[in-house]
Design an enzyme around this catalytic site. Structure first.
Site, short mmCIF file in Angstrom:
data_model
loop_
_atom_site.label_atom_id
_atom_site.label_comp_id
_atom_site.label_asym_id
_atom_site.label_seq_id
_atom_site.Cartn_x
_atom_site.Cartn_y
_atom_site.Cartn_z
N ASP A 103 0.83 -1.20 0.00
CA ASP A 103 0.00 0.00 0.00
C ASP A 103 0.87 1.26 0.00
O ASP A 103 1.70 1.43 -0.89
CB ASP A 103 -0.95 -0.08 1.20
CG ASP A 103 -2.05 0.97 1.20
OD1 ASP A 103 -3.06 0.76 0.52
OD2 ASP A 103 -1.89 2.00 1.89
N ASP A 237 -8.88 -7.47 -3.09
CA ASP A 237 -8.59 -6.12 -2.62
C ASP A 237 -9.56 -5.13 -3.30
O ASP A 237 -9.60 -5.07 -4.53
CB ASP A 237 -7.14 -5.76 -2.98
CG ASP A 237 -6.67 -4.45 -2.37
OD1 ASP A 237 -7.50 -3.57 -2.10
OD2 ASP A 237 -5.45 -4.31 -2.19
N GLY A 263 -8.21 -10.37 1.00
CA GLY A 263 -8.50 -8.98 0.71
C GLY A 263 -7.23 -8.14 0.71
O GLY A 263 -6.12 -8.62 0.47
N HIS A 264 -7.42 -6.85 1.01
CA HIS A 264 -6.30 -5.90 1.01
C HIS A 264 -5.23 -6.31 2.01
O HIS A 264 -4.05 -6.31 1.71
CB HIS A 264 -6.85 -4.52 1.35
CG HIS A 264 -5.88 -3.40 1.25
ND1 HIS A 264 -5.23 -3.07 0.08
CD2 HIS A 264 -5.44 -2.50 2.18
CE1 HIS A 264 -4.44 -2.02 0.28
NE2 HIS A 264 -4.54 -1.66 1.55
N PHE A 265 -5.65 -6.67 3.21
CA PHE A 265 -4.71 -7.05 4.27
C PHE A 265 -4.52 -8.57 4.27
O PHE A 265 -4.94 -9.27 5.19
CB PHE A 265 -5.22 -6.55 5.63
CG PHE A 265 -5.03 -5.08 5.83
CD1 PHE A 265 -3.82 -4.57 6.27
CD2 PHE A 265 -6.06 -4.19 5.58
CE1 PHE A 265 -3.63 -3.21 6.45
CE2 PHE A 265 -5.89 -2.82 5.76
CZ PHE A 265 -4.67 -2.33 6.20
#
Length: 297
Positions: A103, A237, A263-265
């Site tokens: 990120d 994500d 997902g994103h994390f």
């Protein structure tokens, strides 16, 4: 289990908090977190790598336990953050390291690579974007703010900082709820609730356009220096699409791309699987003479 040390070091006007583990004589991995988290996001990964590598994870200025001056006395931009982290690597005498970028950590780490490409032995990207193909259609408010930094457009980005956005959108989207510990998102929510944190983050949201402007320079760095590259990407994500991972192959044809059902994390649910890939990748780089090894050999 290799013990983890928790330290703070003065870098300019900042007191940078960092986690460190492993033998300094072994290959170094520099872990750079993203928004809205801190080095805490690596709490599961560090122990899985520290028996084989020297692992360092700082909190960026404006995040976590790093202490930085207030707005007005510190310029909360990605250039400023990268300057502090560059000073951090100098102070710790990190002469060569693999970058693990996630990120916001991606544009910070890639600025370090532009400055000193000879120091970067390899790059691991966990949903760390460097191509416009990686953007989902959820960036509308941020992009409007980039085009016109008016107060209404700034305020339109504020929902991105809410408890619900952090817990449900950033952490929850695409994640298996049975594997998603509340520790990560609850800590991030608490950090975001600190006085002044929201305006710092809105400053950085406005400055994110500077990262997109650097994408051509990042891509030229990839083509010129050909760093060994591994993507460990959460395919669900909501911000950075799998196309952003695949796009790295345009400039790094030998890039290894792994998409996880996350997902994103992705580390919140797949730390063991990601650690295994990262360890094997860095071991290969360290033993590959064509890439000068992890210690510049």
């Amino acid at each position: 289990m290799t013990p983890i040390s928790y330290r703070t070091i003065a870098i300019g006007d900042c007191a940078v908090f960092y986690r460190e583990a492993g033998d300094r004589s072994k290959p170094t991995v520099l872990l750079l977190h993203g928004f809205p988290t801190s080095s805490h996001m690596f709490r599961d990964l560090i122990p899985l790598l520290a028996d084989r590598f020297h692992v360092v994870a700082p909190d960026l200025p404006g995040f976590g336990q790093t202490k930085a001056p207030p707005r007005g006395r510190f310029d909360y931009t990605f250039d400023s953050i990268a300057e502090v982290i560059a000073g951090f690597t100098e102070a710790l005498r990190l002469e060569r390291y693999a970058l693990y970028i996630f990120d916001y950590g991606a544009p910070v780490g890639l600025r370090l690579a532009l400055r000193h490409p000879e120091r970067v032995s390899a790059i691991v990207s966990q949903n760390g974007n460097a191509y416009v193909e990686g953007f989902s259609d959820e960036w509308g408010a941020w992009q409007a703010y980039w085009r016109d930094p008016s107060e209404p457009n700034r305020e339109a980005c504020r929902p991105s900082l809410s408890r619900e956005a952090i817990r449900d959108w950033q952490y929850g989207t695409g994640s298996d709820p049975s594997r998603l510990s509340p520790d990560g998102y609850e800590l991030d929510i608490a950090y975001m609730a600190r006085p002044g944190a929201d305006d710092i983050q809105l400053d950085l949201i406005g400055d994110y356009k500077s990262n997109v402007a650097l994408y051509p320079a990042f891509q030229d760095y990839f083509r010129t220096h050909r760093p060994p590259f591994l993507a460990v990407w959460g395919r669900h994500d909501p911000a950075f699409l799998p196309a952003g991972a695949e796009a790295y192959r345009r400039d790094l044809p030998e890039a290894e791309i792994h998409l996880f059902d996350a997902g994103h994390f992705a580390l919140e649910t797949h730390a063991a699987e990601i650690a295994d890939l990262v360890a094997r990748f860095i071991d290969r780089v360290a033993n590959d003479g064509s890439h000068r090894g992890m210690h510049g050999v």
